[in-house]
Write a protein that holds these residues in place. Structure first.
Motif, short mmCIF file in Angstrom:
data_model
loop_
_atom_site.label_atom_id
_atom_site.label_comp_id
_atom_site.label_asym_id
_atom_site.label_seq_id
_atom_site.Cartn_x
_atom_site.Cartn_y
_atom_site.Cartn_z
N ARG A 1 41.94 30.71 29.69
CA ARG A 1 40.95 29.77 29.43
C ARG A 1 41.49 28.79 28.61
NH1 ARG A 1 38.18 34.73 30.36
NH2 ARG A 1 36.70 34.31 32.02
N ALA A 2 42.18 29.10 27.51
CA ALA A 2 43.00 27.90 26.56
C ALA A 2 43.85 26.80 27.66
CB ALA A 2 43.83 28.60 25.53
N GLU B 1 42.76 33.83 38.88
CA GLU B 1 42.03 35.07 38.50
C GLU B 1 40.89 34.96 37.66
OE1 GLU B 1 44.58 38.19 37.16
OE2 GLU B 1 46.17 37.92 38.56
N LEU B 2 40.66 33.62 37.13
CA LEU B 2 39.68 33.35 36.45
C LEU B 2 38.42 32.70 37.36
CD1 LEU B 2 40.90 31.34 33.52
CD2 LEU B 2 40.31 33.64 33.65
N PHE C 1 44.79 32.88 47.36
CA PHE C 1 43.72 32.63 48.40
C PHE C 1 42.85 34.20 48.26
CE2 PHE C 1 45.89 29.12 50.13
CZ PHE C 1 45.07 28.67 50.83
N LEU C 2 43.58 35.12 48.11
CA LEU C 2 42.97 36.47 47.81
C LEU C 2 41.88 36.45 46.69
CD1 LEU C 2 42.51 39.40 48.71
CD2 LEU C 2 44.34 39.79 47.03
N CYS C 3 42.23 35.59 45.26
CA CYS C 3 41.37 35.50 44.34
C CYS C 3 40.15 34.65 44.91
CB CYS C 3 41.99 34.96 43.18
SG CYS C 3 43.47 36.57 42.38
N LEU C 4 40.56 33.31 45.27
CA LEU C 4 39.43 32.37 45.64
C LEU C 4 38.44 33.02 46.58
CD1 LEU C 4 41.61 29.09 46.31
CD2 LEU C 4 40.75 29.79 44.38
N ALA C 5 38.96 33.99 47.28
CA ALA C 5 37.79 34.51 48.26
C ALA C 5 36.97 35.42 47.59
CB ALA C 5 38.75 35.61 49.19
N HIS C 6 37.08 35.73 46.28
CA HIS C 6 36.01 36.59 45.56
C HIS C 6 34.99 35.74 45.51
CE1 HIS C 6 39.21 39.08 43.57
NE2 HIS C 6 39.16 39.37 44.87
N THR C 7 34.76 34.26 45.43
CA THR C 7 33.74 33.51 45.43
C THR C 7 33.24 33.05 46.81
OG1 THR C 7 34.54 32.75 43.15
CG2 THR C 7 32.85 31.47 44.29
N PRO C 8 32.26 33.39 47.45
CA PRO C 8 32.07 33.15 48.61
C PRO C 8 31.76 31.60 48.91
CG PRO C 8 30.45 34.91 48.01
CD PRO C 8 31.31 34.54 46.77
N GLY C 9 31.44 30.84 47.97
CA GLY C 9 31.57 29.55 48.03
C GLY C 9 32.64 28.66 48.59
#
Length: 543
Positions: free
Chosen positions: A216-217, A271-272, A310-318
């Motif tokens: 996050r930093a 991953e965030l 892409f796998l991590c981005l897919a955690h957010t349906p938007g």
């Protein structure tokens, strides 16, 4: 218990000494030392600084106790009635390279000040004179030592402490400012030494981003924007051979390392959850990443990074509509069948072993399964049969134990299960015998297969309990298609056999939640409801 006392600024000009009982929580070793002060320290922070100076234990990893009370940094010593010769108990994670890291931070400040002095507006390209000014002050060995000596390998507790120490002294902010200053000038117009500096800085940022608390930093200091900018120094075109990028015999290799470095940082930052939309909204970045992933002339670990993003981005349906464009999905599927250039695989210093191709296939299909279940309209119909065939092959010829061993070799860690368990509770209509519905069934089997892999590690089951998802795994066999009941039951038995998992049937409230999730609302919506809302919805839906 914390002792937090605030008094007036008091400092006694007399020499004092204290016994310091040091205990390392990593090695479990203890030792007793004596620390002397020319003047009585004002507060606990002064004591910590002296301990850091004497024993190379960073301030940020010290926990000091006196008379069984944990002391805060601003606790005034005179208020504790501490006498000369009293004992402090200090617990710490590990010793680090404190003075060396502070020296590198000071050097980065000087280089950054030189850039800002020559280019105070920070809006125009760096001049030839500035190139000379900066390159004269560059010490690449210092950056290399930061990247490869003090911060790598990332699982080493000493390296972890070094990174926390670096962040504590403002190193992340200075590092990102320095990287941003270099990005003001186009890559092709920059001095070769400055190109190398950016490549090494990205390796430092990459190693820092392996430590979750520091991600996050990095993002707060425009980490995503700057890494994408580095990754786009040379826009890869579909079908190109990329010789310019992968050359090992000239400075073009630095460009390749810079592109890969930007990709590696993005892989960790993805991953965030708060980063998902920002990354998915950048079409140039998505295009570049899929071209990298489908290239036979770049190391296979680059394809791993792309698919992980892409796998991590897919955690957010938007994000699904943005990341599921047909050309992206086609390139990811192409990555499964290309023959790699052996020389390209040898370029990476952290070469992935023989299981890499299997893991790549697994991650691509896991990504496609998420999208097919959560946003089926995003999967083009002409890809349905291709994806089904790939899923059938994986499940027929691979067991989750092999996948798990491959992940353990590469230190993959799964820290959340809600993105996968919720897919079993998506409200759905009865299954029809057409490719779209068949794809959903195979996708759900891939998800259960993945959960068998993830939860096969006992320490990972603790996350399941902490997320409050244990009962929803137990209920899963009731809500999956008949063809998947045996696999879902095996998953339940695997979880129940763990000594860390509480025994007993699911709670009544969770049974109600599971049914409401599957029949009407989805798991995430149900988990956010209060007890009164659950009860009212149960009556309203004729539960």
């Amino acid at each position: 218990m914390y002792m937090d006392m605030v008094h007036e600024d008091i400092s006694l000009p007399c020499r004092s000494s204290y016994n310091i009982f040091l205990h390392c929580t990593t090695t479990k070793q203890s030792e007793q030392k004596v620390v002397s002060f020319d003047n009585t320290p004002l507060n606990i922070l002064d004591v910590k600084r002296q301990i850091e100076k004497r024993f190379s234990i960073p301030v940020c990893v010290q926990v000091i106790a006196y008379n069984s009370c944990i002391l805060k940094d601003d606790t005034i010593l005179i208020a504790l009635r501490i006498r000369d010769g009293d004992t402090f108990h200090v617990k710490y994670l590990e010793k680090g390279h404190c003075s060396e890291i502070v020296e590198i931070i000071d050097w980065m400040r000087l280089v950054l000040a030189g850039i800002q002095l020559e280019n105070p507006s920070a809006t125009v390209d760096m001049s030839w004179e500035l190139n000379n000014l900066v390159t004269r002050g560059i010490n690449n060995e210092m950056i290399q030592s930061l990247a490869f000596k003090y911060f790598f390998p990332w699982l080493d507790p000493v390296k972890y402490v070094n990174k926390l120490h670096f962040a504590y002294h403002g190193g992340v902010e200075i590092l990102m400012e320095l990287d941003g200053a270099l990005l003001q000038e186009k890559w092709q117009e920059r001095h070769m030494i400055l190109q190398l500096v950016e490549s090494l800085l990205l390796r430092v940022i990459w190693n820092l981003s392996e430590t979750f608390p520091l991600r996050r930093a990095i993002t707060k200091n425009k980490g995503i924007e700057r890494c994408i900018q580095s990754m786009l120094h040379y826009k890869l075109e579909e079908g190109s051979r990329f010789e310019y990028v992968v050359s090992n015999h000239s400075f073009e290799g630095v460009l390749r390392d810079t592109i890969v470095g930007g990709l590696g940082v993005l892989c960790n930052l993805s991953e965030l959850p708060e980063c998902h939309l920002e990354i998915a909204s950048n079409e140039d970045a998505l295009e570049q990443m899929t071209n990298i992933g489908a290239s036979p002339y770049l190391p296979i670990d680059c394809s791993h990074h792309v698919v992980t993003i892409f796998l991590c981005l897919a955690h957010t349906p938007g994000t699904h509509e943005k990341i599921s464009k047909p050309r992206y999905l086609t390139k990811l599927l192409d990555a499964l069948s290309i023959e790699r250039d052996l020389d390209a695989d040898q370029l990476d210093i952290d070469r992935i072993p023989d299981c890499s191709h299997l893991l790549l296939r697994y991650f691509v299909l896991l990504f496609l399964a998420q999208v097919a279940l959560a946003s089926p309209q995003c999967i083009p119909t002409d890809l349905h049969l291709t994806i089904i065939d790939e899923m059938m092959l994986l499940l027929r010829f691979t067991c989750y134990e092999i996948i798990r061993r491959g992940e353990l070799t590469q230190n993959y860690v799964w820290c959340t299960y809600i993105p996968y368990i919720k897919l079993a509770y998506i409200p759905s209509t009865p299954h029809i015998n057409n490719p779209a519905c068949i794809l959903q069934v195979w996708s759900l089997e891939i998800i259960i297969f993945a959960l068998q892999n993830m939860l096969g590690r006992e320490n990972h089951r603790e996350f399941l309990v902490k997320e409050g998802l244990l009962d929803f795994v137990t209920c899963m066999p009731q809500y999956v298609p008949p063809s998947l009941k045996s696999r879902a039951t095996n998953l339940v038995q695997m979880v129940a056999s763990s000594p860390d998992v509480p025994e007993g049937p699911p709670k009544l409230l969770n049974l109600v939640k599971a049914r409401l999730a599957k029949m009407h609302f989805g798991l995430e919506n149900v988990l956010s409801m209060s007890v009164s809302e659950i009860v009212s919805q149960a009556f309203a839906t004729n539960f």
